[in-house]
Design a protein around this motif. Structure first.
Motif, PDB file in Angstrom:
ATOM      1  N   GLN A  27      99.046  80.837  31.552  1.00  0.00           N
ATOM      2  CA  GLN A  27      97.687  81.107  32.024  1.00  0.00           C
ATOM      3  C   GLN A  27      97.318  82.562  31.766  1.00  0.00           C
ATOM      4  O   GLN A  27      96.181  82.867  31.386  1.00  0.00           O
ATOM      5  N   ASN A  79     115.041  73.457  29.311  1.00  0.00           N
ATOM      6  CA  ASN A  79     113.927  74.313  28.890  1.00  0.00           C
ATOM      7  C   ASN A  79     114.103  74.801  27.459  1.00  0.00           C
ATOM      8  O   ASN A  79     113.634  75.878  27.090  1.00  0.00           O
ATOM      9  N   ILE A 138     108.814  80.113  30.249  1.00  0.00           N
ATOM     10  CA  ILE A 138     109.322  79.516  31.487  1.00  0.00           C
ATOM     11  C   ILE A 138     110.531  80.288  32.009  1.00  0.00           C
ATOM     12  O   ILE A 138     110.550  80.769  33.138  1.00  0.00           O
ATOM     13  N   ASP A 174      99.104  74.286  30.998  1.00  0.00           N
ATOM     14  CA  ASP A 174      99.574  73.458  32.113  1.00  0.00           C
ATOM     15  C   ASP A 174     101.035  73.047  31.978  1.00  0.00           C
ATOM     16  O   ASP A 174     101.484  72.118  32.670  1.00  0.00           O
ATOM     17  N   LYS A 175     101.784  73.738  31.127  1.00  0.00           N
ATOM     18  CA  LYS A 175     103.179  73.369  30.946  1.00  0.00           C
ATOM     19  C   LYS A 175     103.965  73.649  32.216  1.00  0.00           C
ATOM     20  O   LYS A 175     103.939  74.759  32.756  1.00  0.00           O
ATOM     21  N   GLU A 176     104.675  72.645  32.718  1.00  0.00           N
ATOM     22  CA  GLU A 176     105.395  72.771  33.989  1.00  0.00           C
ATOM     23  C   GLU A 176     106.417  73.899  33.925  1.00  0.00           C
ATOM     24  O   GLU A 176     107.245  73.962  33.014  1.00  0.00           O
ATOM     25  N   GLY A 177     106.352  74.781  34.891  1.00  0.00           N
ATOM     26  CA  GLY A 177     107.268  75.906  34.970  1.00  0.00           C
ATOM     27  C   GLY A 177     106.749  77.152  34.271  1.00  0.00           C
ATOM     28  O   GLY A 177     107.234  78.246  34.519  1.00  0.00           O
ATOM     29  N   GLU A 188     103.350  77.908  34.078  1.00  0.00           N
ATOM     30  CA  GLU A 188     101.929  78.065  34.409  1.00  0.00           C
ATOM     31  C   GLU A 188     101.513  79.537  34.455  1.00  0.00           C
ATOM     32  O   GLU A 188     100.487  79.915  33.884  1.00  0.00           O
ATOM     33  N   ASP A 189     102.299  80.361  35.132  1.00  0.00           N
ATOM     34  CA  ASP A 189     101.909  81.768  35.294  1.00  0.00           C
ATOM     35  C   ASP A 189     101.814  82.480  33.951  1.00  0.00           C
ATOM     36  O   ASP A 189     100.821  83.144  33.645  1.00  0.00           O
TER      37      ASP A 189
END
Length: 532
Positions: free
Chosen positions: A219, A196, A134, A210-213, A215-216
């Protein structure tokens, strides 16, 4: 934000494409461009037959001390004009001081949570670690401003060089700038660390997608490691010391743990490729610590008169003995000293791959000690070779890309202590298949070498006047990992003769590595990139 997934600036883009292409070319040249001939020396690689050969003549095994006869050194020169190859051998013949050599069954071993905990405890200095998936991928206003500025500069260059012909592209550029401007309004001024914090645990990659922040990053990680585990942690660098830890358990590309620390930013550790250090190769950014060599490497790496700056804020003034003691103590503390022993190393210059930090534009290097440790089985080393077992291509409807990297431990040390730790592709010995192996004597092995070294290194371009030069400086009896063609889970550690030196091809490119590995049991040639 970590640059590298389509967003490396052009200066960096050239550098990493250049390095990557060069590494690929070296891999092809030294492992895949020559087909082995249809000879019993190379095609007879059935595992069961190999074990039968190792068990021949009862259980007495081979007298290792006398296996090389009178050969304390091996010296010979020969050439073949039709193949364009010249071979010069002036090598010490190294025999381990053991009474026997065995055959072991091995399998890949995952990085455990327990081991990760030990490493973090020893190397983090008690600092709080954050989820680097993140934080180090967070796009700040400064990052976005740089992208907008870059796009505007490209627009100006297009107008200046192409005038009205560039108009059709201006709309696309402006749309991209507008989108970035909208992103800028919601972006933080700086990386947001609070909230974080890392939990310090290995997680399945599928769980992190799908962890918030994140994602990029996650994935992207999932695309390379859908069934595996990951950990990525970093400190906040507030004390001027930047560190990160990365772990992957990846059945497609290999298991590893990486740690880096430095004073100029975060070295990029989160790559799925498990690579070992080449100790003198400009393409990988490591070479013996020498000022003249630094200038030579700068020109080779960047294609021009580029001055590499030494990072003097990361000095290495301690002696090699002091550095080795630091590394050896760490190996003992984390419980690796009973498996691996010191193999090679020294003082080197290293170009740092900093993707996030205060000074990412300066092309520079730091001097440090790099020590390699290899598995030590029954008093003999598993010999080092940089090449991974590699498979890539279509298998029916599926595109397969797999690596089984070489197992080794590498530790980087400077005046600050341990600033780099790589635990690459660990193995687990599951069985001693043959306790005392029968091995061929060195006369038989060198005959196979003299025949096959010419064929496997034949020059590929007959139009060039220059040829291929093979130089061998060391011949060592040790172990190497082999496996069946379709196996990426299990294999055997078998006794091998490793012919180490340097090959210079007809284009002038050179690479120092294991030139040829010969199975000491049956005399077959082992292709490290095929794994057997």
């Amino acid at each position: 934000m970590i640059k590298g997934k389509g967003e490396i600036d052009m200066k960096k883009r050239f550098r990493f494409v250049y390095i990557g292409a060069a590494v690929c070319m070296m891999t092809v040249f030294f492992s895949g461009c020559q087909e082995n001939p249809d000879s019993s020396i190379v095609v007879n690689k059935d595992m069961d037959h190999l074990i039968e050969e190792a068990q021949k003549d009862g259980e007495s095994g081979t007298d290792i001390a006398n296996i090389a006869g009178e050969y304390e050194t091996y010296q010979i020169s020969f050439s073949d004009e039709s193949l364009g190859v010249t071979v010069n051998v002036d090598a010490k013949v190294d025999i381990p001081e053991v009474e026997q050599m065995s055959v072991f069954r091995v399998q890949q071993q995952k990085i455990s949570q327990e081991f990760l905990n030990k490493v973090i405890e020893e190397l983090s200095g008690g600092q709080t670690l954050y989820d680097a998936g993140i934080t180090l991928n967070m796009r700040t206003r400064k990052d976005i401003e740089a992208e907008i500025s870059g796009l505007k500069s490209e627009m100006e260059n297009l107008k200046a060089n192409y005038g009205d012909e560039a108009e059709e592209y201006m709309l696309e550029y402006q749309q991209a700038i507008d989108a970035l401007q909208e992103e800028y309004e919601n972006a933080p001024e700086e990386i947001v660390w609070e909230g974080n914090e890392s939990d310090g645990l290995l997680h399945s990659v599928a769980e992190m997608v799908d962890k918030e922040g994140g994602e990029d990053f996650y994935q992207w990680e999932y695309s390379l490691n859908p069934k595996g585990e990951v950990y990525y942690g970093a400190n906040n660098g507030e004390n001027g010391d930047y560190m990160s830890f990365f772990v992957q358990n990846n059945e497609e590309r290999g298991n590893c743990l990486r740690y880096r620390r430095g004073k100029r930013g975060y070295d990029f550790t989160a790559t799925a490729i498990v690579l070992s250090t080449v100790f003198d190769n400009v393409f990988t950014g490591v070479w013996p610590a020498d000022e003249d060599r630094a200038a030579e490497c700068a020109g080779s790496m960047y294609g021009g008169d580029v001055e590499l700056v030494e990072f003097t804020d990361e000095p290495t003034t301690i002696s090699e003995d002091e550095a080795r003691e630091t590394a050896d103590t760490f190996m003992k503390t984390v419980g690796l000293d009973d498996i691996y022993q010191y193999y090679e190393g020294g003082l080197y210059s290293e170009v740092r791959d900093i993707r996030v930090g205060e000074d990412t534009e300066t092309e520079g290097y730091r001097k440090l000690y790099i020590f390699r440790y290899m598995r030590y089985a029954d008093g003999a080393f598993v010999t080092f070779d940089v090449k991974s077992k590699h498979e890539e291509g279509w298998n029916g409807d599926d595109y397969v890309k797999k690596d089984w990297p070489v197992e080794c431990v590498e530790i980087r040390v400077n005046d600050s202590g341990i600033v780099g730790f790589d635990y690459n592709a660990p193995l687990e010995i599951t069985e001693t298949v043959v306790d005392q192996s029968n091995l061929k004597n060195f006369d038989e092995i060198k005959a196979a070498f003299e025949k096959m070294v010419m064929i496997t290194n034949a020059k590929s371009d007959s139009e060039l006047d220059s040829g291929v030069m093979v130089e061998i400086h060391r011949v060592v009896l040790g172990y190497a990992r082999i496996s069946e063609a379709d196996s990426y889970d299990t294999g055997l550690l078998v006794p091998v003769w490793d012919f180490q030196g340097k090959v210079t091809n007809e284009y002038g490119s050179e690479f120092a590595d294991s030139v040829m590995t010969i199975n000491a049991i049956d005399g077959s040639i082992i292709d490290r990139s095929l794994g057997y």
